[in-house]
Design a protein around this motif. Structure first.
Motif, mmCIF file in Angstrom:
data_model
loop_
_atom_site.group_PDB
_atom_site.id
_atom_site.type_symbol
_atom_site.label_atom_id
_atom_site.label_comp_id
_atom_site.label_asym_id
_atom_site.label_seq_id
_atom_site.Cartn_x
_atom_site.Cartn_y
_atom_site.Cartn_z
ATOM 1 N N ASP A 271 -2.184 -48.327 -34.564
ATOM 2 C CA ASP A 271 -1.316 -49.450 -33.701
ATOM 3 C C ASP A 271 -2.895 -49.900 -33.628
ATOM 4 N N SER A 272 -3.769 -50.035 -33.859
ATOM 5 C CA SER A 272 -5.319 -50.617 -33.062
ATOM 6 C C SER A 272 -5.081 -51.426 -34.336
ATOM 7 N N ILE A 273 -5.242 -51.086 -35.625
ATOM 8 C CA ILE A 273 -5.687 -51.739 -36.952
ATOM 9 C C ILE A 273 -4.492 -53.126 -36.851
ATOM 10 N N ILE A 274 -3.096 -52.485 -36.644
ATOM 11 C CA ILE A 274 -2.587 -53.871 -37.040
ATOM 12 C C ILE A 274 -2.398 -55.001 -35.103
ATOM 13 N N ALA A 277 -5.400 -56.952 -36.863
ATOM 14 C CA ALA A 277 -4.424 -58.244 -37.930
ATOM 15 C C ALA A 277 -4.356 -59.051 -37.182
ATOM 16 N N LYS A 278 -3.264 -58.549 -35.930
ATOM 17 C CA LYS A 278 -2.476 -59.827 -35.690
ATOM 18 C C LYS A 278 -3.620 -60.627 -34.359
ATOM 19 N N LYS A 279 -4.690 -60.445 -34.200
ATOM 20 C CA LYS A 279 -6.110 -60.998 -33.536
ATOM 21 C C LYS A 279 -6.241 -62.203 -34.331
ATOM 22 N N HIS A 280 -6.634 -61.687 -35.897
ATOM 23 C CA HIS A 280 -7.095 -62.089 -36.617
ATOM 24 C C HIS A 280 -6.021 -63.699 -37.735
ATOM 25 N N ASP A 281 -4.575 -63.150 -37.929
ATOM 26 C CA ASP A 281 -4.076 -63.826 -38.087
ATOM 27 C C ASP A 281 -3.799 -63.101 -40.034
ATOM 28 N N LEU A 282 -4.534 -62.081 -40.232
ATOM 29 C CA LEU A 282 -5.014 -61.173 -41.296
ATOM 30 C C LEU A 282 -3.533 -60.689 -41.886
ATOM 31 N N TYR A 283 -3.542 -61.021 -43.485
ATOM 32 C CA TYR A 283 -2.388 -60.109 -43.958
ATOM 33 C C TYR A 283 -2.826 -58.651 -43.589
ATOM 34 N N VAL A 284 -1.560 -57.781 -44.202
ATOM 35 C CA VAL A 284 -1.876 -56.352 -44.121
ATOM 36 C C VAL A 284 -1.192 -55.889 -44.994
ATOM 37 N N LEU A 285 -1.594 -55.406 -46.373
ATOM 38 C CA LEU A 285 -0.828 -55.043 -47.015
ATOM 39 C C LEU A 285 -1.089 -53.929 -47.041
ATOM 40 N N SER A 286 -0.242 -53.164 -47.366
ATOM 41 C CA SER A 286 0.668 -51.817 -46.709
ATOM 42 C C SER A 286 1.287 -50.566 -48.308
ATOM 43 N N SER A 308 5.453 -46.248 -41.381
ATOM 44 C CA SER A 308 5.518 -47.717 -41.448
ATOM 45 C C SER A 308 5.424 -48.533 -41.328
ATOM 46 N N VAL A 309 4.699 -49.719 -41.702
ATOM 47 C CA VAL A 309 4.263 -50.979 -41.237
ATOM 48 C C VAL A 309 5.345 -51.377 -40.965
ATOM 49 N N LEU A 310 6.545 -50.799 -41.850
ATOM 50 C CA LEU A 310 7.488 -52.211 -41.914
ATOM 51 C C LEU A 310 7.555 -51.880 -40.070
ATOM 52 N N GLU A 311 7.975 -50.698 -39.617
ATOM 53 C CA GLU A 311 7.918 -50.488 -38.367
ATOM 54 C C GLU A 311 7.442 -51.869 -37.293
ATOM 55 N N TYR A 312 6.743 -52.092 -37.150
ATOM 56 C CA TYR A 312 5.445 -53.167 -36.736
ATOM 57 C C TYR A 312 6.138 -54.944 -36.324
ATOM 58 N N ASN A 313 7.338 -54.974 -36.719
ATOM 59 C CA ASN A 313 8.115 -56.489 -37.827
ATOM 60 C C ASN A 313 6.810 -57.663 -37.674
ATOM 61 N N TYR A 314 5.749 -57.212 -38.480
ATOM 62 C CA TYR A 314 4.218 -58.690 -38.343
ATOM 63 C C TYR A 314 4.936 -59.489 -39.270
ATOM 64 N N LYS A 315 4.755 -60.228 -39.031
ATOM 65 C CA LYS A 315 5.474 -61.209 -40.180
ATOM 66 C C LYS A 315 4.259 -61.698 -41.657
ATOM 67 N N LYS A 316 2.826 -61.018 -41.003
ATOM 68 C CA LYS A 316 1.974 -61.358 -42.324
ATOM 69 C C LYS A 316 1.629 -60.061 -42.652
ATOM 70 N N SER A 317 3.162 -58.385 -43.022
ATOM 71 C CA SER A 317 2.758 -57.401 -43.814
ATOM 72 C C SER A 317 3.294 -58.040 -44.997
ATOM 73 N N ILE A 318 3.221 -57.011 -45.776
ATOM 74 C CA ILE A 318 3.710 -56.866 -47.066
ATOM 75 C C ILE A 318 3.297 -54.908 -47.286
ATOM 76 N N ILE A 319 4.905 -54.505 -47.523
ATOM 77 C CA ILE A 319 4.893 -53.377 -47.487
ATOM 78 C C ILE A 319 5.133 -52.982 -49.302
ATOM 79 N N THR A 320 4.430 -52.180 -50.384
ATOM 80 C CA THR A 320 4.705 -52.036 -51.718
ATOM 81 C C THR A 320 5.059 -50.478 -51.810
ATOM 82 N N LYS A 321 6.567 -50.430 -52.739
ATOM 83 C CA LYS A 321 7.207 -49.011 -52.438
ATOM 84 C C LYS A 321 7.501 -48.935 -54.488
#
Ligand code: PMP
Length: 474
Positions: A271-274, A277-286, A308-321
Motif C-alpha cells: 500500500d505504501s509503495i503504491i 508511486a501516486k505521489k510522484h506520478d510513477l508508473y508501477v510495473l507489476s 494484485s496491483v490491479l486492485e489499486y485501480n491505479y491508472k499508471k500501473s501495468i500488470i504482466t501475466k
C-alpha cells in the motif's frame, strides 16, 4: 556579417563536440579499468553511493552555472549506463549455468536441473486438444497487435473473476485494458521501452529477475536498485524507496511472488509503495506471473495473502501475466499485459512494428488453456508441496533462508562466512547438480536459487549439494 557569425559558432560547436567525444573515451577507459579491478576483488559493478555523490556534485554545479538540472542529470545517467555496460561482462546467471549444464549433458553426463525457471510438468490436456484442432479452425492469419478478440474476452473474464471480493470490480476492467504478448518478458520489454525515455530512471528492488535491469539498460534508462536483505525478510524500507526517487524517476518495478525469493509483501508495505508511486506520478510495473502460485496455495507462511496491483485501480500501473508457469507453457511464448488503454496503445504500437501480431494458433491454444482452471489449481498444489519438501530439506541441512510464500524457488545461503556461491555452483555442476548463483539476481554472491522440481530429483540433488557443502569446509 551575421553569416560569418554562424559559421564561427558552428566551428566552435564542432570543436566542443569532438572534445566531449574524446573525454567520453577517456572516461570509458577508466571505467573499464575500475571494472576489471572490481571483478578481481569480487565487487559488484554498481556503487549507488558513489553515484549519489557524483549526482549531488552535478546538481550543485548546475546551480552555480545556471544549467537545467534535469537535462544534466539525464546526461549523467547516460554516462553511468555506459560505465555499467563496459563493466558488466562475465556475470553468471541461471541461464549461463543452464547452457553449461546442457553442454555437459551433450557429453553424456547426467545433470539434475535445480537452476531452471520452468515447471517440468506438461501443459493442461486442453492444450493438446487445441493444438490438434487449431489447423481446421483456420487460425493462422495476420491479426490485431493486441490479440484475437476471443482471447482478449476470455482474459477479461478470467481477470475479472480473480478480482471478485476486492475493492476493484470487474466493471472497472474492459477489453481495451488488455493486450496479448509473446510472453511476459516481451510485455516487460514493451512497457519499459515505450513508457520511459533515455535518461529516465527506473527503480528495481533486488534480489530481482535480471530482465528489468537489462531492458532498461538496453533502452538507455538508468536503473536505481534498492537492495533488500534476508535479515529484513527481503522487505525494503519506505526510506529506501523515498531516497531512490528524484525528478527523473518514472517507474518502479514490483515482482511478487518474487523470483528468486518467493516472497510477497505484507499489504501495508505494498500500500505504501503504491501511495509513493501516486505521489510522484510513477508508473508501477507489476510482474505477477507467479500470482497463481500464491492464491490457490495453503495459508502462506508469513500469514499475509497476495494482493494484485490491479486492485489499486491505479491508472499508471501495468500488470504482466504469463501462461509460462501456471500452465507450464514456457516454450509456447504467450502472456499478456493489463493496463490503462493509453498505455496499451503505446505498447501495442511497438508490438505491431516489431512483431505484427502474436502467433494466432498459439493464441487459440492459450484461449483453450484458460478454460482449464482445475489444471492450474492442481499445478499450484504440486508446486506448493514440492516447495514444502525443499524447505524441509534445506532446514535439515542448515541452509539460511526466508520461507517462500509462493512462486517456485528457494533463495538461500549457507552458514559459512564469505561463501562464494558462484564458485560453489561451478563445482556442484561438475558433480551433476545445477543451481542458479545469486549474483545473477543482484549483489548476492553468497546466495543461490534452487527450483522446486519433482520430489525424487529434489531429494537426490539436495543430497549431493549437502555432501559438496560438507566437503568444502572439512
Ligand atoms: N517474469 C518473471 C519474474 C520470470 O521469472 C520469468 C521467467 N523466468 C518471466 C517473467 C518470463 O515469462 P515469459 O516466459 O512469459 O516470458
Amino acid at each position: 556579417s551575421k553569416m560569418s557569425d554562424i559559421e564561427e559558432h558552428r566551428k566552435k560547436i564542432e570543436e566542443i563536440t569532438l572534445e566531449m567525444i574524446k573525454l567520453l573515451k577517456t572516461r570509458t577507459d577508466i571505467a573499464k579499468q575500475i571494472g576489471d579491478t572490481k571483478a578481481n576483488l569480487g565487487m559488484t559493478v554498481t556503487d549507488e553511493e558513489r553515484e549519489d555523490t557524483l549526482r549531488n556534485q552535478v546538481t550543485k554545479l548546475c546551480k552555480e552555472i545556471d544549467l537545467d538540472q534535469s537535462t544534466a542529470l539525464k546526461f549523467l545517467n547516460f554516462l553511468f549506463n555506459e560505465s555499467v555496460k563496459v563493466q558488466s561482462d562475465g556475470k553468471q546467471t541461471h541461464l549461463s549455468v543452464f547452457l553449461k549444464a546442457k553442454e555437459l549433458e551433450e557429453q553424456g553426463k547426467e545433470i539434475i536441473h535445480l537452476e531452471v525457471g520452468e515447471p517440468d510438468f506438461k501443459p493442461p490436456k486442453e492444450v493438446k486438444t487445441a493444438l490438434e484442432e487449431v489447423y481446421d479452425k483456420g487460425y493462422g492469419k495476420y491479426g490485431s497487435p493486441k490479440g484475437i478478440t476471443e482471447l482478449l474476452d476470455e482474459i477479461l473474464l478470467h481477470e475479472g473473476e480473480s478480482l471478485i471480493g476486492t475493492g476493484f470490480t470487474s466493471e472497472d476492467l474492459e477489453v481495451e485494458n488488455i493486450m496479448v504478448c509473446p510472453g511476459a518478458r516481451f510485455a516487460v520489454y514493451l512497457a519499459i521501452s515505450t513508457l520511459l525515455n533515455p535518461g529516465d530512471e527506473i527503480i528495481v528492488i533486488e534480489p530481482s529477475w535480471p530482465a528489468y535491469k537489462d531492458c532498461a539498460l538496453n533502452a538507455g534508462i538508468k536503473v536505481r536498485t534498492i537492495k533488500t536483505t534476508l535479515e529484513t525478510k527481503w522487505e525494503p524500507s519506505i526510506d529506501q524507496i523515498n531516497n531512490a526517487i528524484n525528478e527523473n524517476t518514472k517507474m518502479i518495478v514490483l515482482n511478487y511472488p518474487n523470483n528468486p525469493t518467493g516472497k510477497y509483501f505484507p499489504e501495508k508495505i505494498q500500500d505504501s509503495i503504491i501511495e509513493i508511486a501516486k505521489k510522484h506520478d510513477l508508473y508501477v510495473l507489476s510482474d505477477e506471473i507467479y500470482a497463481e502460485f500464491a492464491e490457490h496455495t495453503n495459508i502462506p507462511t508469513s500469514g499475509v495473502s497476495f494482493k494484485s496491483v490491479l486492485e489499486y485501480n491505479y491508472k499508471k500501473s501495468i500488470i504482466t501475466k504469463s501462461f509460462s508457469k501456471s500452465y507450464a507453457m514456457t516454450g509456447y511464448r504467450i502472456g499478456y499485459a493489463v493496463a490503462d488503454p493509453s498505455i496499451i496503445d503505446k505498447m501495442s504500437k511497438l508490438q505491431a512494428l516489431s512483431l505484427t501480431n502474436v502467433s494466432e494458433p498459439i493464441q487459440y491454444v492459450a484461449l483453450q488453456a484458460l478454460k482449464s482452471e482445475e489444471a492450474v489449481a492442481e499445478n499450484s498444489k504440486i508446486i506448493k508441496s514440492r516447495l514444502d519438501v525443499l524447505v524441509k530439506i534445506a532446514k535439515d541441512i542448515g541452509l539460511e533462508f526466508i520461507e517462500p510464500d509462493g512462486a517456485m524457488y528457494l533463495f538461500a545461503k549457507t552458514k559459512y562466512k564469505d561463501f562464494d556461491a558462484t564458485k560453489f555452483s561451478e563445482k556442484l555442476l561438475n558433480h551433476g547438480v545445477a543451481i542458479a548463483p545469486g549474483e545473477g539476481f543482484g549483489d548476492y554472491k553468497e546466495f543461490f536459487r534452487i527450483t522446486a522440481v519433482d520430489e525424487s530429483r529434489l531429494i537426490e540433488g539436495m543430497r549431493i549439494l549437502d555432501s559438496m557443502l560438507k566437503e568444502k569446509n572439512d
